[in-house]
Each structure stands twice: as C-alpha cells, then as structure tokens.
Design a protein around this motif. Structure first.
Motif, PDB file in Angstrom:
ATOM      1  N   LEU A 192       0.821  -1.178  -0.048  1.00  0.00           N
ATOM      2  CA  LEU A 192      -0.193  -0.049   0.057  1.00  0.00           C
ATOM      3  C   LEU A 192       0.803   1.589  -0.125  1.00  0.00           C
ATOM      4  CD1 LEU A 192      -2.881  -1.108   2.526  1.00  0.00           C
ATOM      5  CD2 LEU A 192      -3.097  -0.316   0.013  1.00  0.00           C
ATOM      6  N   GLY A 193       2.018   1.267   0.237  1.00  0.00           N
ATOM      7  CA  GLY A 193       2.981   2.545   0.018  1.00  0.00           C
ATOM      8  C   GLY A 193       3.269   2.803  -1.236  1.00  0.00           C
ATOM      9  N   ALA A 194       2.845   1.923  -2.430  1.00  0.00           N
ATOM     10  CA  ALA A 194       2.997   2.139  -3.645  1.00  0.00           C
ATOM     11  C   ALA A 194       1.747   3.211  -4.233  1.00  0.00           C
ATOM     12  CB  ALA A 194       2.947   1.253  -4.547  1.00  0.00           C
ATOM     13  N   ARG A 210      -9.649  -6.517  -1.894  1.00  0.00           N
ATOM     14  CA  ARG A 210     -10.649  -7.066  -0.807  1.00  0.00           C
ATOM     15  C   ARG A 210     -10.038  -7.465   0.438  1.00  0.00           C
ATOM     16  NH1 ARG A 210     -12.448 -13.488  -0.659  1.00  0.00           N
ATOM     17  NH2 ARG A 210     -14.070 -13.549   1.053  1.00  0.00           N
ATOM     18  N   LEU A 211      -8.697  -8.109   0.188  1.00  0.00           N
ATOM     19  CA  LEU A 211      -7.927  -8.182   1.573  1.00  0.00           C
ATOM     20  C   LEU A 211      -7.486  -6.843   2.241  1.00  0.00           C
ATOM     21  CD1 LEU A 211      -5.679 -10.780   0.299  1.00  0.00           C
ATOM     22  CD2 LEU A 211      -6.495 -10.784   2.428  1.00  0.00           C
ATOM     23  N   VAL A 212      -7.405  -5.769   1.565  1.00  0.00           N
ATOM     24  CA  VAL A 212      -7.211  -4.445   2.074  1.00  0.00           C
ATOM     25  C   VAL A 212      -8.310  -3.794   2.941  1.00  0.00           C
ATOM     26  CG1 VAL A 212      -6.886  -1.900   1.818  1.00  0.00           C
ATOM     27  CG2 VAL A 212      -5.444  -3.612   0.494  1.00  0.00           C
ATOM     28  N   ARG A 213      -9.508  -4.073   2.078  1.00  0.00           N
ATOM     29  CA  ARG A 213     -10.873  -3.870   2.994  1.00  0.00           C
ATOM     30  C   ARG A 213     -11.033  -4.623   4.386  1.00  0.00           C
ATOM     31  NH1 ARG A 213     -14.438  -4.964  -1.145  1.00  0.00           N
ATOM     32  NH2 ARG A 213     -14.389  -3.052  -1.944  1.00  0.00           N
ATOM     33  N   ARG A 214     -10.659  -5.880   4.348  1.00  0.00           N
ATOM     34  CA  ARG A 214     -11.036  -6.958   5.397  1.00  0.00           C
ATOM     35  C   ARG A 214      -9.795  -6.932   6.598  1.00  0.00           C
ATOM     36  NH1 ARG A 214     -15.106 -10.466   3.876  1.00  0.00           N
ATOM     37  NH2 ARG A 214     -14.810 -11.368   5.986  1.00  0.00           N
ATOM     38  N   ARG A 215      -8.639  -6.830   6.076  1.00  0.00           N
ATOM     39  CA  ARG A 215      -7.375  -6.974   6.854  1.00  0.00           C
ATOM     40  C   ARG A 215      -6.822  -5.754   7.379  1.00  0.00           C
ATOM     41  NH1 ARG A 215      -9.761 -10.769   8.386  1.00  0.00           N
ATOM     42  NH2 ARG A 215      -9.652 -12.825   7.427  1.00  0.00           N
ATOM     43  N   THR A 216      -7.086  -4.545   6.749  1.00  0.00           N
ATOM     44  CA  THR A 216      -6.586  -3.106   7.364  1.00  0.00           C
ATOM     45  C   THR A 216      -7.545  -2.113   7.680  1.00  0.00           C
ATOM     46  OG1 THR A 216      -6.433  -2.178   5.217  1.00  0.00           O
ATOM     47  CG2 THR A 216      -4.667  -3.704   5.667  1.00  0.00           C
ATOM     48  N   ASP A 217      -7.074  -0.968   7.827  1.00  0.00           N
ATOM     49  CA  ASP A 217      -8.199   0.063   8.488  1.00  0.00           C
ATOM     50  C   ASP A 217      -8.455   1.168   7.358  1.00  0.00           C
ATOM     51  OD1 ASP A 217      -8.204  -1.087  11.059  1.00  0.00           O
ATOM     52  OD2 ASP A 217      -6.331   0.162  11.645  1.00  0.00           O
ATOM     53  N   ASP A 223     -11.466   0.777  -7.726  1.00  0.00           N
ATOM     54  CA  ASP A 223     -10.176   0.181  -7.876  1.00  0.00           C
ATOM     55  C   ASP A 223      -8.908   0.878  -6.909  1.00  0.00           C
ATOM     56  OD1 ASP A 223     -10.001   2.720  -8.915  1.00  0.00           O
ATOM     57  OD2 ASP A 223      -8.992   1.917 -10.714  1.00  0.00           O
ATOM     58  N   ARG A 224      -9.151   1.554  -5.712  1.00  0.00           N
ATOM     59  CA  ARG A 224      -7.994   2.274  -4.935  1.00  0.00           C
ATOM     60  C   ARG A 224      -8.552   2.164  -3.606  1.00  0.00           C
ATOM     61  NH1 ARG A 224      -8.434   7.451  -8.227  1.00  0.00           N
ATOM     62  NH2 ARG A 224      -8.757   5.649  -9.982  1.00  0.00           N
ATOM     63  N   ALA A 225      -7.369   2.342  -2.640  1.00  0.00           N
ATOM     64  CA  ALA A 225      -7.296   2.222  -1.149  1.00  0.00           C
ATOM     65  C   ALA A 225      -6.970   3.550  -0.917  1.00  0.00           C
ATOM     66  CB  ALA A 225      -6.328   1.570  -0.709  1.00  0.00           C
ATOM     67  N   LYS A 226      -7.844   4.265   0.011  1.00  0.00           N
ATOM     68  CA  LYS A 226      -7.617   5.825   0.532  1.00  0.00           C
ATOM     69  C   LYS A 226      -6.858   5.440   1.910  1.00  0.00           C
ATOM     70  CE  LYS A 226      -9.881   7.910  -2.683  1.00  0.00           C
ATOM     71  NZ  LYS A 226     -11.372   7.967  -2.787  1.00  0.00           N
ATOM     72  N   LEU A 227      -5.826   5.788   1.891  1.00  0.00           N
ATOM     73  CA  LEU A 227      -4.580   5.344   3.283  1.00  0.00           C
ATOM     74  C   LEU A 227      -4.951   6.274   4.360  1.00  0.00           C
ATOM     75  CD1 LEU A 227      -3.226   3.809   0.975  1.00  0.00           C
ATOM     76  CD2 LEU A 227      -1.671   3.490   2.955  1.00  0.00           C
ATOM     77  N   ILE A 228      -5.390   6.025   5.385  1.00  0.00           N
ATOM     78  CA  ILE A 228      -5.422   6.637   6.959  1.00  0.00           C
ATOM     79  C   ILE A 228      -4.212   6.753   7.346  1.00  0.00           C
ATOM     80  CG2 ILE A 228      -7.853   6.328   7.157  1.00  0.00           C
ATOM     81  CD1 ILE A 228      -6.675   4.301   9.129  1.00  0.00           C
TER      82      ILE A 228
END
Ligand code: G6P
Length: 481
Positions: A192-194, A210-217, A223-228
């Motif tokens: 996720l650092g990328a 799906r893993l990011v949604r279930r296993r991180t905050d 198609d994207r993860a918004k990092l907290i």
C-alpha cells in the motif's frame, strides 16, 4: 560519487528488482565484464531507462560480495549485496519456500519461519535505502515482484516525494489462502506504500483490494485504497498483463541461424512427423508431473507412435538449493526414465528430456519446430513461453495447448484450453491440437498472433507508467472483470 546520488540530481527513473539486468562474464585472464541478461523485463525497461536516465537497483546473484555501482548501456547499475545467510533466509526461504508456493495456490506446502521473515524485512529495507539514495527529487521508482513487497512503504517513509509503482509478476492469491500468512498485514501495508500496484490479471487486483478492505483499516473505493494516517495517499490497484518483445522474438525465429538450427534439431530428432514441445523452468507450479504422465500414457496406449512422434521437454534448472525443487527434479527423472524404458525401442526415446538452459536462438528454433506447444502450469502469473511460441512459430500451422490456470489464458483465448489436473482432458486436448483440421489451426493461430503483436511489452510498460505518472487520473479500462 555522492553528487550523482543526491536527490537534486539523482536518477529520474529507478527500477528495483531482486535481480540485476546483467550477468557477470569473467574471461580466461580474469577480466570482468557485464552483459545484458536475456529476459523480457530487461528488454522492456531498457529503452525506458535510457530515455528517462535510469538506475537499476538489484542483487547481482552471488553471496557475500560487494560490487561497486557502474554505468551500463546508458544507465546505472546499483548492486545490493546479500550475505550467504540472507540468500538462504530471504531468497531461498521466505521468497521461494513461503511466498512462491502460497501465491501459487499452495500447490506445494508453504513454510512459515519467523527468522525468514526477519531477513526478508532486513533485505527489503536495504533495497529501499538504496533506491532512496539514487532517486532524484520527484523521481518515478518502479519496484518489481514478490521478493520486494515491503519496499513501497519503506521507500515512501524515506522519500515521500517519489512516485512509487509496484508490479507483481506472479498471481496474487485469494483471501482464503493469503490469510495463512502470519505477516499478512505487514505485506498488505508494504504494498500500500505504492501509488499504483499492478497485477497480471484483474482477479489479482480484486483479491488484493478485498484483503485491504478486510484486513486493514484503510477505506477501499472501487479500484483504490485511501490510506489513513500521517502519510495520506491513494493506492490504485489494476491489472496490466505483461507481454514480450513480439517483433524481436519473431525476427530472431526467422533469422538464418534459427532456421538452420531448427532444421538440425529436427534431423537430430529423426525427422518425426509430429513434434510436441514443452519449455519451462523446472518448477513445481509448471505441471510437469501431470503433463509427462499424460504424454506417457498417449505413447503407452499407442495413440502416439514413438517412431512417428516425439515429446521434447526442456526444463531449465532453477532454485536448486530449495528442497521442493530437488524433489521435483528427482521425480521427473524417474518418471521420464520409466516411460522411456517402457515405450519405443532402441533409438530415439519417446520423451527427449533436457535439464539445461539454452540460448534464446535455440529456444526460438524449438518454438519453430513445435507442431504442438504444451504449456500446462497448475498456476502461473502470466506464462511468457506461451506468448513466445505464438510470436516465434512460423506460419499459421502450429497449435498451443494452454492451461486455464495461466494468466495468459485470459488473452490467448484461441489456444486449446486444458485443466492440467484432468489427465484425460489433457490427453484429448493434446490430440485435438495435433490432429485438428488445417483450417481450424490456422484460424486459431492467426487470432493468437494478432493478440501478441498488438499487445507487446512496450504497450505494457507504457500503460503502467502512464497511469503511474497520472496518479490514477485516467479511468480504469472498461469491462476488465
Ligand atoms: C519468476 C519470478 C521472477 C524471477 C524468475 C526467475 O518469473 O516472477 O521474479 O526472477 O521467476 O527466478 P529466480 O529465482 O531465478 O530469480
């Protein structure tokens, strides 16, 4: 040389990969030279490196040795050293006895050892530090493959100004398998650092999200993860199916040398009427046991006549110090020996099995003579052998038998598809490919050739780097999944 490595005038484009794109050649006087290593990734990225003024960070392949950085073909080689213990724990251990089997459907048992992960972290940090040192202000850094999944976040921490891309060349597993990994959260956070994470197929990207949604905050939106947290950024995950230098391969296969070598090969094989070929790294993901068993049965039952047909299987030596690879080598030796001792007679065996690596021109000659190319991995990120065959086989008369579990199956839809676990199905597909009408074969080969010539390696690099430069401003391609 500290000036070249300062962020003010460092490289604007950096590739970070476990291996360097060069092989060391030592002549009889002990003089050292570095030759561009053969391989798709190098061919793809070299023009980009030259154009952008690049550096390549990687390990040169030998333990316990520091190699100075040097210029090569217009870009900088930046070697990262590994100790013998790190080769054992980071490379043979965590990369190739934990992640490799786990990411390939657990077709071999993944081993989990805490010391291996510690070494993986330590080595990933070394790669990140080297990249941070050589990259110029705002540079683009492109990290490659499963050996370096922690590098993106480590690098972002050191250099938040960088544009960071990551590409995974192997499959990304579904949650049901990935969840086994005791360090699953660290790996996800590492990737996720990328700014952009690329996968071979859309399924890899959706497994990851799906893993990011279930296993991180972190929040996931399409198609994207918004990092907290402090270093807020967006990480996009998309598919970029890798390809080959199609024109280069086709030119090589049509060179007078390759044509002559193909003729020699055919005559060495006794000019059989049908040549079946398999070319793989000797890896348990490639489905060699099943494939050889299926071919052996076709000979034993008399469906194939060993005087008339031959199965040429090349297995390139690979990761020979890893236990599972040793076991595989013994199994294949036994299997091939048993089949050859039971079918045919004196003279050329039914299965010609070569445990060796060959120059690219010889591979091209093998693709030329393959009436049926058999590519049947149990799981494979992409499989470039399938694409190389399509590019190299002259005329429209060849046939490709392809596993549905290779990433390439999504694109090479006109291949004769097989489930490599279904031995009868595989035998039928192989025979269908060998005996199909010329019209059918031609129609399929034409479609395959069109696919690989339109989607070559330049397109792949361009698509990824354009999206990375635009930081996801471009829309994802429609209907990908
Ligand atoms: C696969 C991996 C690459 C790796 C290659 C050869 O294609 O995706 O990262 O370099 O195998 O394996 P090796 O362990 O020899 O580098």
């Amino acid at each position: 040389d500290t000036t070249r490595q300062s962020p003010e005038n460092g490289a604007t484009f950096v590739v970070v990969a476990n291996r360097l794109p060069v092989d060391r050649i030592v002549d009889e006087n002990g003089a050292v030279d570095w030759k561009t290593a053969p391989g798709g990734l190098v061919t793809a990225l070299e023009p980009v490196m030259r154009q952008r003024g690049g550096a390549w960070v990687g390990w040169h392949g030998a333990p316990d040795e520091e190699v100075e950085s040097f210029e090569h073909d217009g870009y900088t080689i930046e070697p990262v050293p590994l100790t013998a213990e790190e080769v054992e724990e980071y490379y043979e251990g965590f990369s190739n006895a934990t992640l490799w089997p786990l990411y390939h459907d657990s077709v071999a048992y993944p081993e989990y050892h805490r010391e291996w992960f510690d070494a993986y972290k330590r080595v990933n940090r070394r790669f990140a530090e080297k990249a941070a040192q050589v990259a110029g202000e705002g540079a683009t850094v492109w990290v490659q493959d499963y050996q370096l999944q922690l590098v993106p976040s480590m690098l972002r921490e050191l250099r938040p100004d960088l544009n960071i891309g990551f590409f995974l060349h192997i499959p990304f597993p579904p949650m049901e398998l990935f969840d086994q990994l005791p360090w699953r959260r660290e790996i996800l956070e590492g990737l996720l650092g990328a700014d952009l994470v690329g996968f071979q197929v859309p399924g890899g990207a959706s497994n990851f999200l799906r893993l990011v949604r279930r296993r991180t905050d972190h929040r996931v939106d399409r198609d994207r993860a918004k990092l907290i947290g402090e270093n807020q950024h967006t990480c996009i995950a998309r598919a970029y199916p890798i390809s080959i230098d199609t024109q280069g391969f086709s030119d090589l296969a049509n060179s007078p040398e390759a044509i002559a070598e193909a003729e020699q090969l055919l005559s060495d094989l006794g000019n059989p009427s049908t040549v079946f070929v398999g070319i793989d790294r000797l890896d348990y993901t490639k489905g060699l046991r099943q494939r050889i068993r299926a071919m052996g049965e076709l000979f034993a039952e008399g469906t194939l006549d060993p005087h008339d047909a031959v199965f040429l299987q090349v297995a390139t030596p690979s990761r020979e110090r890893v236990e599972e690879y040793r076991r595989l080598r013994d199994d294949i030796d036994l299997l091939v020996g048993r089949i050859n001792s039971e079918v045919g007679g004196v003279g050329r065996p039914a299965i010609v099995y070569l445990h060796a690596s060959f120059p690219r021109a010889t591979m091209a000659a093998m693709y030329r003579i393959a009436d049926v190319m058999i590519v049947t991995p149990l799981r494979d990120g992409m499989n470039l052998v399938a694409k190389e065959y399509v590019a190299c086989h002259p005329g429209p008369d060849g046939a490709l038998v392809l596993s549905e579990f290779a990433g390439a199956a999504r694109e090479l839809r006109q291949a004769y598809m097989v489930n490599p676990y279904d031995l009868n199905g595989m035998k039928e597909a192989v025979m269908k490919a060998a005996t199909d009408t010329p019209q059918n074969k031609r129609r399929r080969m034409r479609a395959l050739k069109k696919q690989v010539s339109e989607n070559n390696i330049d397109k792949w690099a361009e698509r990824f780097l354009n999206d990375l430069d635009a930081k996801g401003e471009t829309a994802p391609e429609e209907g990908e999944d």
